[in-house]
Design a protein around this motif. Structure first.
Motif, PDB file in Angstrom:
ATOM      1  N   GLY A  75       0.810  -1.220   0.000  1.00 14.23           N
ATOM      2  CA  GLY A  75       0.000   0.000   0.000  1.00 14.23           C
ATOM      3  C   GLY A  75       0.838   1.262   0.000  1.00 14.23           C
ATOM      4  O   GLY A  75       2.061   1.218   0.177  1.00 14.23           O
ATOM      5  N   ALA A  76       0.172   2.369  -0.203  1.00 16.59           N
ATOM      6  CA  ALA A  76       0.867   3.657  -0.148  1.00 16.59           C
ATOM      7  C   ALA A  76       1.476   3.853   1.240  1.00 16.59           C
ATOM      8  O   ALA A  76       2.541   4.447   1.388  1.00 16.59           O
ATOM      9  CB  ALA A  76      -0.096   4.792  -0.488  1.00 16.59           C
ATOM     10  N   SER A  77       0.817   3.307   2.246  1.00 15.64           N
ATOM     11  CA  SER A  77       1.300   3.479   3.628  1.00 15.64           C
ATOM     12  C   SER A  77       2.693   2.890   3.815  1.00 15.64           C
ATOM     13  O   SER A  77       3.475   3.394   4.615  1.00 15.64           O
ATOM     14  CB  SER A  77       0.327   2.824   4.606  1.00 15.64           C
ATOM     15  N   PHE A  80       5.488   5.234   3.163  1.00 10.80           N
ATOM     16  CA  PHE A  80       5.825   6.211   4.207  1.00 10.80           C
ATOM     17  C   PHE A  80       7.111   5.798   4.930  1.00 10.80           C
ATOM     18  O   PHE A  80       7.850   6.639   5.429  1.00 10.80           O
ATOM     19  CB  PHE A  80       4.674   6.350   5.225  1.00 10.80           C
ATOM     20  N   TRP A 101      -2.679  12.079   5.308  1.00 10.60           N
ATOM     21  CA  TRP A 101      -1.704  11.175   4.677  1.00 10.60           C
ATOM     22  C   TRP A 101      -0.309  11.772   4.723  1.00 10.60           C
ATOM     23  O   TRP A 101       0.673  11.063   4.950  1.00 10.60           O
ATOM     24  CB  TRP A 101      -2.109  10.843   3.246  1.00 10.60           C
ATOM     25  N   CYS A 147       2.197  15.413  -0.291  1.00  5.76           N
ATOM     26  CA  CYS A 147       1.063  14.595  -0.721  1.00  5.76           C
ATOM     27  C   CYS A 147       0.337  15.487  -1.724  1.00  5.76           C
ATOM     28  O   CYS A 147      -0.284  16.482  -1.347  1.00  5.76           O
ATOM     29  CB  CYS A 147       0.162  14.239   0.458  1.00  5.76           C
ATOM     30  N   ASN A 149      -2.218  15.319  -3.899  1.00  7.96           N
ATOM     31  CA  ASN A 149      -3.679  15.484  -3.850  1.00  7.96           C
ATOM     32  C   ASN A 149      -4.163  14.883  -2.535  1.00  7.96           C
ATOM     33  O   ASN A 149      -3.918  13.709  -2.260  1.00  7.96           O
ATOM     34  CB  ASN A 149      -4.339  14.774  -5.033  1.00  7.96           C
ATOM     35  N   THR A 151      -6.691  13.390  -0.516  1.00  7.39           N
ATOM     36  CA  THR A 151      -7.911  12.616  -0.720  1.00  7.39           C
ATOM     37  C   THR A 151      -9.004  12.972   0.292  1.00  7.39           C
ATOM     38  O   THR A 151     -10.174  13.061  -0.058  1.00  7.39           O
ATOM     39  CB  THR A 151      -7.562  11.116  -0.557  1.00  7.39           C
ATOM     40  N   ASP A 171       3.497  11.759  -3.030  1.00  3.75           N
ATOM     41  CA  ASP A 171       2.437  10.756  -2.944  1.00  3.75           C
ATOM     42  C   ASP A 171       1.319  11.239  -3.875  1.00  3.75           C
ATOM     43  O   ASP A 171       0.661  12.237  -3.600  1.00  3.75           O
ATOM     44  CB  ASP A 171       1.944  10.672  -1.490  1.00  3.75           C
ATOM     45  N   SER A 173      -1.233   9.250  -4.874  1.00  3.71           N
ATOM     46  CA  SER A 173      -2.243   8.183  -4.861  1.00  3.71           C
ATOM     47  C   SER A 173      -3.584   8.588  -5.479  1.00  3.71           C
ATOM     48  O   SER A 173      -4.113   7.884  -6.327  1.00  3.71           O
ATOM     49  CB  SER A 173      -2.483   7.700  -3.434  1.00  3.71           C
ATOM     50  N   SER A 174      -4.115   9.727  -5.057  1.00  4.85           N
ATOM     51  CA  SER A 174      -5.471  10.039  -5.498  1.00  4.85           C
ATOM     52  C   SER A 174      -5.533  10.979  -6.704  1.00  4.85           C
ATOM     53  O   SER A 174      -6.618  11.400  -7.093  1.00  4.85           O
ATOM     54  CB  SER A 174      -6.288  10.596  -4.328  1.00  4.85           C
ATOM     55  N   GLN A 194      -5.447   1.915  -5.904  1.00  5.98           N
ATOM     56  CA  GLN A 194      -6.889   1.683  -5.662  1.00  5.98           C
ATOM     57  C   GLN A 194      -7.730   2.955  -5.667  1.00  5.98           C
ATOM     58  O   GLN A 194      -8.941   2.899  -5.503  1.00  5.98           O
ATOM     59  CB  GLN A 194      -7.082   0.936  -4.343  1.00  5.98           C
ATOM     60  N   LYS A 195      -7.094   4.117  -5.826  1.00  2.00           N
ATOM     61  CA  LYS A 195      -7.869   5.347  -5.872  1.00  2.00           C
ATOM     62  C   LYS A 195      -8.319   5.618  -7.308  1.00  2.00           C
ATOM     63  O   LYS A 195      -9.492   5.552  -7.613  1.00  2.00           O
ATOM     64  CB  LYS A 195      -7.053   6.530  -5.340  1.00  2.00           C
TER      65      LYS A 195
HETATM   66  C1  LIG Z   1      -5.456   6.172   0.400  1.00  2.00           C
HETATM   67  C2  LIG Z   1      -4.227   6.955   0.490  1.00  2.00           C
HETATM   68  C3  LIG Z   1      -3.087   6.467   1.148  1.00  2.00           C
HETATM   69  C4  LIG Z   1      -3.059   5.132   1.858  1.00  2.00           C
HETATM   70  O1  LIG Z   1      -3.131   4.110   0.945  1.00  2.00           O
HETATM   71  P1  LIG Z   1      -3.007   2.569   1.382  1.00  2.00           P
HETATM   72  O2  LIG Z   1      -2.789   1.895   0.080  1.00  2.00           O
HETATM   73  O3  LIG Z   1      -4.290   2.206   2.038  1.00  2.00           O
HETATM   74  O4  LIG Z   1      -1.863   2.445   2.301  1.00  2.00           O
HETATM   75  C5  LIG Z   1      -1.957   7.251   1.150  1.00  2.00           C
HETATM   76  N1  LIG Z   1      -1.939   8.444   0.541  1.00  2.00           N
HETATM   77  C6  LIG Z   1      -3.016   8.946  -0.098  1.00  2.00           C
HETATM   78  C7  LIG Z   1      -2.934  10.280  -0.751  1.00  2.00           C
HETATM   79  C8  LIG Z   1      -4.192   8.215  -0.134  1.00  2.00           C
HETATM   80  O5  LIG Z   1      -5.259   8.715  -0.766  1.00  2.00           O
END
Ligand SMILES: *Cc1c(COP(=O)(O)O)cnc(C)c1O
Length: 370
Positions: A75-77, A80, A101, A147, A149, A151, A171, A173-174, A194-195
């Motif tokens: 995961g994104a976590s 970190f 995040w 980060c 965007n 979320t 990051d 992710s979103s 997954q976003k």
């Molecule tokens: C959802 C999210 C995370 C965490 O993602 P995981 O895959 O659940 O660890 C981290 N950063 C951002 C910007 C997110 O939207």
């Protein structure tokens, strides 16, 4: 079969076309007599899938040759921790804290070295992106972290921070693949897919080659070294084969539909429909400062200046979430830390979905505001 408009922040809506293709290939992927979930990650068949996915992503984002593309788990976590373990050579890095995040990444990095908060928007519940044109970045910092965007709070960096020559880590992710980005401005981009891209269970990391070294913090596990995965082309151990396959289909879908320029245009159009309504609504109000608004995540609340009784406000918001669900608009409840509502309108959310949401909001406003 009936599909809803799914405004979930993640895992989130995927293109219907991609889901149909995956369904078609489910029992027998291209005549090999098994599904992608059942085949060896060392097979020729899967090798093609992962290679094509990478090539298509490179094409989509125009990723230069001196960047590695990694498909990772955790995961994104997990990034970190992985980022400081691999990049914090001087044991010092700067963080711009624009939400939960970013804060989690900042706190995690503090385990491995000195994490310095360069700027924050906590003073106004993370409703804006702070000015990052002249941050107190020192020479001994290994990187500057954002980060891009947020979320949960619905903010987005419209200009990247001035890192004063330091490596930028983002990051994404979103907002990954929601619009074109200039990869050369970053040392490292990572995104939980997954976003905006695929199913849960994978992170794409785009890492500049010179940052991938054996010179990690001494205790770094083999699995948490970028080098391990870069050397093995993301096949050091069994990767998330299914997720790589679906993401690959999404990359092809994006390429076929005009790439990231076209996505940006579409996303701007969709977001404008919702923001324009929010700006003119009496009952609802957006929570983000205009110049920091995300194209992907749109938080909004019942306007407390109009509905002054906090209990009545909370009641109306709960009613909105319940009734919108009945109308086929799912997952509009805001993040538990913000309350109110949030509409995530990722790439795969059709314009019709946003129009349906706004129509529903208009109707709700009429019925609930005397
Ligand atoms: C959802 C999210 C995370 C965490 O993602 P995981 O895959 O659940 O660890 C981290 N950063 C951002 C910007 C997110 O939207």
């Amino acid at each position: 079969m009936s599909r809803v408009y799914n405004f979930s922040a993640g895992p989130a809506v995927l293109p219907e076309e991609v889901l149909k293709e995956a369904a078609q290939d489910m029992l027998d992927y291209k005549g090999c007599g098994m599904s992608v979930m059942e085949m060896s990650h060392r097979s020729k068949m899967f090798d093609n899938i992962i290679k094509e996915a990478e090539a298509d992503l490179r094409k989509l984002m125009n990723i230069p040759d001196n960047y590695k593309v990694l498909f990772l788990q955790g995961g994104a976590s997990q990034q970190f921790a992985m980022v400081p373990m691999n990049l914090m050579k001087n044991k010092k890095a700067g963080f711009i804290v624009t939400g939960q995040w970013a804060k989690k990444a900042y706190q995690e990095a503090g385990i491995y070295g000195e994490a310095v908060q360069l700027a924050s928007s906590a003073d106004k519940t993370f409703s804006y992106i702070p000015d990052c044109s002249d941050l107190a970045i020192t020479d001994d910092m290994d990187y500057v972290y954002i980060c891009e965007n947020n979320t949960i709070y619905g903010t987005k960096f419209k200009t990247l921070p001035n890192t004063k020559g330091k490596i930028l880590v983002a990051d994404q992710s979103s907002c990954f693949l929601s619009e074109p980005v200039d990869v050369t401005k970053y040392g490292l981009i990572f995104a939980g897919v997954q976003k905006n891209v695929g199913p849960a269970g994978m992170v794409v990391a785009i890492v500049r080659e010179d940052l991938i070294t054996e010179d990690t913090l001494p205790f770094t596990p083999t699995m948490l070294k970028y080098k391990t995965h870069a050397d093995a082309e993301s096949l050091y151990n069994t990767p998330n084969c299914w997720c790589i396959y679906i993401c690959g289909l999404v990359f092809k879908y994006l390429l076929k539909n005009g790439g990231l320029e076209a996505m940006k245009k579409r996303n701007e159009e969709k977001a404008a429909i919702l923001y324009d309504y929010l700006d003119n609504s009496k009952l609802f109000i957006g929570t983000v400062e205009k110049n920091s608004r995300s194209l992907m995540n749109v938080p909004f609340i019942v306007n407390p200046a109009v509905i002054t009784d906090p209990e009545k406000k909370a009641e109306l918001e709960a009613k909105f979430v319940a009734e919108s669900k009945k109308a086929g608009l799912e997952n509009l409840k805001g993040h538990r830390t913000v309350g109110g509502m949030r509409a995530s309108i990722y790439n795969a959310m059709p314009k019709e979905g946003v129009i349906a949401l706004v129509e529903f909001m208009k109707k709700f406003e009429k019925e609930n505001l005397q």
